[in-house]
Design a protein around this motif. Structure first.
Motif, mmCIF file in Angstrom:
data_model
loop_
_atom_site.group_PDB
_atom_site.id
_atom_site.type_symbol
_atom_site.label_atom_id
_atom_site.label_comp_id
_atom_site.label_asym_id
_atom_site.label_seq_id
_atom_site.Cartn_x
_atom_site.Cartn_y
_atom_site.Cartn_z
ATOM 1 N N THR A 188 0.821 -1.208 0.000
ATOM 2 C CA THR A 188 0.000 0.000 0.000
ATOM 3 C C THR A 188 0.856 1.260 0.000
ATOM 4 O O THR A 188 2.066 1.225 0.256
ATOM 5 N N ALA A 189 0.192 2.389 -0.257
ATOM 6 C CA ALA A 189 0.876 3.683 -0.173
ATOM 7 C C ALA A 189 1.337 3.956 1.252
ATOM 8 O O ALA A 189 2.402 4.544 1.481
ATOM 9 N N ASP A 190 0.533 3.531 2.240
ATOM 10 C CA ASP A 190 0.928 3.717 3.640
ATOM 11 C C ASP A 190 2.238 3.010 3.946
ATOM 12 O O ASP A 190 3.083 3.541 4.681
ATOM 13 N N SER A 223 5.028 5.051 2.473
ATOM 14 C CA SER A 223 5.150 6.314 3.193
ATOM 15 C C SER A 223 5.795 6.106 4.564
ATOM 16 O O SER A 223 6.649 6.893 4.991
ATOM 17 N N ALA A 262 4.838 5.632 -2.972
ATOM 18 C CA ALA A 262 3.608 5.917 -2.221
ATOM 19 C C ALA A 262 2.678 6.825 -3.019
ATOM 20 O O ALA A 262 1.462 6.595 -3.088
ATOM 21 N N LEU A 263 3.241 7.851 -3.671
ATOM 22 C CA LEU A 263 2.420 8.792 -4.419
ATOM 23 C C LEU A 263 1.893 8.186 -5.714
ATOM 24 O O LEU A 263 0.852 8.615 -6.217
ATOM 25 N N ARG A 312 0.770 5.204 -5.862
ATOM 26 C CA ARG A 312 -0.400 4.437 -5.425
ATOM 27 C C ARG A 312 -1.513 5.336 -4.897
ATOM 28 O O ARG A 312 -2.683 4.976 -4.979
ATOM 29 N N ASP A 313 -1.129 6.499 -4.344
ATOM 30 C CA ASP A 313 -2.130 7.436 -3.837
ATOM 31 C C ASP A 313 -1.572 8.851 -3.991
ATOM 32 O O ASP A 313 -0.864 9.349 -3.115
ATOM 33 N N ARG A 359 -2.780 11.651 -3.519
ATOM 34 C CA ARG A 359 -3.240 12.599 -2.497
ATOM 35 C C ARG A 359 -2.829 12.168 -1.094
ATOM 36 O O ARG A 359 -3.375 12.676 -0.105
ATOM 37 N N HIS A 360 -1.859 11.283 -0.970
ATOM 38 C CA HIS A 360 -1.442 10.777 0.340
ATOM 39 C C HIS A 360 -0.768 11.904 1.133
ATOM 40 O O HIS A 360 0.281 12.425 0.740
ATOM 41 N N ARG A 367 3.059 13.463 0.683
ATOM 42 C CA ARG A 367 3.151 14.785 0.073
ATOM 43 C C ARG A 367 3.900 15.756 0.977
ATOM 44 O O ARG A 367 4.622 16.640 0.504
ATOM 45 N N THR A 389 -1.516 20.301 0.061
ATOM 46 C CA THR A 389 -1.618 19.244 1.067
ATOM 47 C C THR A 389 -2.437 19.702 2.268
ATOM 48 O O THR A 389 -3.278 18.958 2.783
#
Length: 409
Positions: free
Chosen positions: A214-216, A219, A244-245, A247-248, A250-251, A255, A278
């Motif tokens: 996952t992006a988490d 990150s 991470a970015l 995959r997402d 807007r994480h 960001r 952000t």
């Protein structure tokens, strides 16, 4: 050299203009008393003409002549006084001009030496952008940065928590393919201040997750690496943020650190735009939004932004005052731990009696996990799951806090 010649000529031109003002003959203009004298003399002549025509008598003519003569004497005295105070002596003006030139030329040179960049060539925007690219491409690696950073002081852990962490290390070492074990190990090593061990375990989490990573996860890996490097975003951490970015996009945490990386390599203009977006997208109480708000003014100055939008909105989580922070800094580790425990107990009591937002419940669960009070954190989590049953957003926040506390089911 051309720059210095230009500075000298500009200062010299200003000094010459001011010198001309000081030296020009300001007495060329006719004083007011001279005009009065001409009027009085004309009045005397008119009195003689009136007397000849018989318009006035001899006695009246003498009285008028006496009054006009008195006024002529007063005007003449006034002209003499103006002549004596017509301006400073020429020698005084010359000294004033010399001092003025010295202040202008010498002062401009001294100010540039203090505030300018002597010998630095012109830095057009294209050159600065190219320099930022070189800095970004050639900056130190993660390993090199860790060698330069002062190792963090190990946190004082309770004996029970230290023993649990030791058991967790042994369990994960015996089961290297246990994804959940590596996730717990990465989180607790980071909580204990062992950032290098934390991101090493997190790398295993990324590898074991495979296509489902996952992006988490990326990150968190970047954040642990940045903490290990003392806040420096290395190329390896940048790669994790990039993943991470992807995959997402807007994480929030990714960001935030992406903007921090851009500021470090000389692109505060792009970093500022990333941070503003952000914060505007952040949910209430997001910790990365609070971190941005504390630094956004300095970054705006570096980016040349003077009409920055107001980003100092409410964070959703009350924080300690400056006085409380200053008082906490003077406490011993034992006293500080006792103070933190008291704050946690106060929050726990308020939530139990008055209730609270999902953010507050999540904050309490995460704090208990960091303090090593796993069983109490589990009890609070179970109670929060009951309180917010049916609220998917709140339950997701509670689950995230439980994962951070190392008590995820």
């Amino acid at each position: 050299m051309t720059f210095w010649v230009l500075i000298f000529l500009v200062a010299l031109l200003i000094a010459a203009f001011l010198s001309y003002t000081l030296l020009r003959n300001r007495r060329s203009d006719e004083p007011a008393a001279a005009y009065d004298l001409r009027v009085y003399r004309e009045q005397l002549a008119s009195v003689d003409r009136d007397l000849t025509r018989g318009v006035i008598g001899e006695a009246d003519a003498d009285r008028v002549r006496t009054e006009i003569s008195r006024r002529i004497l007063a005007a003449d005295a006034q002209m003499k006084q103006e002549g004596r105070s017509g301006g400073p002596a020429r020698s005084v003006s010359v000294v004033a001009i010399a001092c003025l030139a010295l202040v202008l030329i010498g002062g401009a040179t001294a100010m540039y030496h203090r505030m300018g960049a002597v010998g630095l060539p012109d830095m057009p925007l294209a050159a600065r952008v190219e320099m930022a690219k070189e800095v970004r491409a050639n900056r130190p690696s993660q390993a090199a940065a860790e060698e330069l950073v002062t190792p963090p002081v190990p946190r004082q852990l309770e004996d029970s928590y230290a023993n649990l962490l030791k058991q967790l290390r042994e369990t994960v070492a015996a089961r290297p393919d246990d994804l959940q074990g590596h996730m717990l190990l990465a989180q607790h090593e980071t909580n204990a201040g062992n950032f290098m061990a934390g991101y090493t375990a997190q790398k295993n989490v990324v590898e074991l997750s495979g296509e489902a990573v996952t992006a988490d996860a990326y990150s968190d890996l970047a954040e642990m690496m940045i903490l290990a490097a003392g806040g420096y975003v290395s190329p390896e951490a940048e790669q994790a943020l990039d993943q991470a970015l992807k995959r997402d996009p807007r994480h929030g945490p990714a960001r935030y650190y992406w903007g921090q990386m851009l500021a470090q390599v000389g692109r505060p203009d792009i970093a500022y735009r990333v941070w503003v977006e952000t914060v505007q997208d952040a949910p209430p109480g997001a910790p990365w939004a609070d971190a941005i708000r504390r630094q956004i003014d300095e970054l705006a100055f570096r980016a040349g932004v003077f009409n920055a939008p107001n980003l100092s909105g409410a964070t959703g989580q009350p924080g300690p005052s400056q006085g409380e922070v200053a008082a906490a800094a003077e406490l011993t580790p034992e006293e500080r731990q006792e103070m933190i425990q008291g704050m946690v107990n106060q929050l726990s009591d308020r939530l139990a009696t008055e209730g609270g937002s999902p953010e507050e419940w999540a904050r309490l669960i995460a704090a208990l996990g960091v303090m090593g009070q796993a069983q109490r954190a589990i009890d609070i989590r179970d109670e929060a799951m009951t309180v917010f049953a049916g609220d998917d957003a709140a339950l997701e926040m509670i689950d995230a806090a439980a994962l951070q506390a190392g008590i995820a089911q």
